[in-house]
Each structure stands twice: as structure tokens, then as C-alpha cells.
Motif scaffolding. Structure first.
Motif: not given
Length: 219
Positions: A75-81
Motif C-alpha cells: 500500500l505504501a509503495e503505491n501511495a501517491s500523496d
């Protein structure tokens, strides 16, 4: 006349070699990155405190979060903001986990006497900090909220939040990486046995491979 080695047998030997050598390869990789002399970590009061503080993680909670580490990082690696704090927490969690041999050492999470238990507390505490930080990100609220609810339900269901160990009260800092001491690894039976077993299996695999190549039929 020597019997030719069957290709299927060579394939099986190759797979065994890869599996048995995985732990040893990981150990050698991390040891090559460690300083020549490893200083003992003296708790949250020692080390460089210019980084980001990370709250302590109880032993029981650590055991629950450990299986979710991969999902948290995904999830963290796909976070945008993202922001700097988030990126530093995530970077610390991943580096710290590498020093813990990626959690593959036996008892690294469950055994508080393991030389890898303290660093497991560190990277899982960082993973929790990453997860909680993502809750403040507008674009990540929904998926993170679902994961947090799932982890909370597991904690309540298993009543593990109150289980403590000697590292449960230790806080961490992104500027202070926890390194297992080589002397502690040698003195800890399960860790030493795992390393020696991997070494023995690797040597045996190399010997079997050499024998298989030596007995190939000559044209």
C-alpha cells in the motif's frame, strides 16, 4: 561405466541448491553491509536522535502485524500523496528489515531471546508507523482504513495487545538502525543452527552438483 545422470535428477538437485542456499545468501549479503565492528544498541536513549521517532511496539502486537508487513508496504509503495516523513519511515522499515534478514530467521518475531527480535520490533514498529501515517493521507484513507480495521480485529480476537517482552517498551528512531550482534547470533542456538544448516545444505548441494557434472557421459 558410470551411469549418466538423468536430467530430472539434475533439475531436482538444482532446486534443492537454490532453496538451501537462500538463507545463507541472505545472511552473507547483510553481513557484507554491516560495519566491521558492530556497536551494541543501547535502547532508545542511545544513537543519533536527529531522525523521526517511532513509538514502541508491544510483543503481542508485533506478532499480529508481522504477517501484514507485505500488505502495508505494498500500500505504501503505491501511495501517491506522500511526504518526507512518510518516505523516511518507509525507507527505515525496509532497511531495518534487511538487517533482520527479511524475517526468515527462526524465532525472530516470537522469541525475545533471538538476536533478531529487537530489530524485528524496530522494522515492524516502523511498518505500523507507516500504516498510521497513511491514514492521514486523503487518497489512501479507504484502503488503509480497511487494513487497520482488519489488524485491530485480529488483535482483539486473539487478545495479544497486552503480551510484552523486554523490547516492548523500547522506542526507535529512523536515524538509529538496529543491528543484531554477531556474538549474540553465535550464542543463540536456533539462529546458529539455522545458519549452519543452510551452510551444510549449500555445501552438500554444491558437492552433488559437482558429482552430477562429473558423471555426465562422454561423447
Amino acid at each position: 561405466m558410470a551411469n549418466p545422470s538423468h536430467p530430472a535428477h539434475d533439475l531436482v538437485r538444482g532446486k534443492r541448491l537454490l532453496r538451501s542456499g537462500a538463507l545463507l545468501a541472505a545472511l552473507c549479503l547483510v553481513l557484507s553491509c554491516w560495519p566491521t565492528v558492530l556497536a551494541a544498541h543501547g535502547g532508545s536513549s542511545s544513537g543519533n536522535q536527529t531522525g523521526i521517532p517511532i513509538p514502541s511496539l508491544p510483543h503481542g502486537e508485533m506478532a499480529v502485524i508481522a504477517p501484514y508487513y507485505g500488505r502495508i508496504v505494498a500500500l505504501a509503495e503505491n501511495a501517491s500523496d506522500t511526504d518526507e516523513t512518510f518516505r523516511r519511515l518507509l525507507n527505515f522499515a525496509q532497511i531495518q528489515r534487511a538487517y533482520c534478514l527479511w524475517g526468515i530467521m527462526p524465532g525472530s518475531v516470537s522469541d525475545e531471546e533471538s538476536p533478531f527480535n529487537e530489530c524485528s520490533h524496530a522494522y515492524l514498529a516502523a511498518a505500523k508507523a507507516v500504516l498510521l501515517h497513511m491514514r492521514t493521507m486523503k487518497n489512501e484513507t479507504a484502503p488503509v482504513g480497511n487494513l487497520v480495521s482488519e489488524i485491530d480485529a485480529t488483535l482483539v480476537r486473539n487478545n495479544l495487545s497486552l503480551i510484552l517482552c523486554k523490547f516492548s517498551g523500547e522506542s526507535f528512531n529512523t536515524a538509529d538502525v538496529i543491528r543484531p550482534k554477531l556474538t549474540d547470533i553465535i550464542l543463540h542456538a536456533r539462529s546458529l543452527l539455522a545458519i549452519l544448516s543452510a551452510l551444510l545444505a549449500t555445501v552438500a548441494g554444491l558437492w552433488l552438483t559437482a558429482q552430477a557434472l562429473r558423471t555426465e557421459p562422454r561423447l
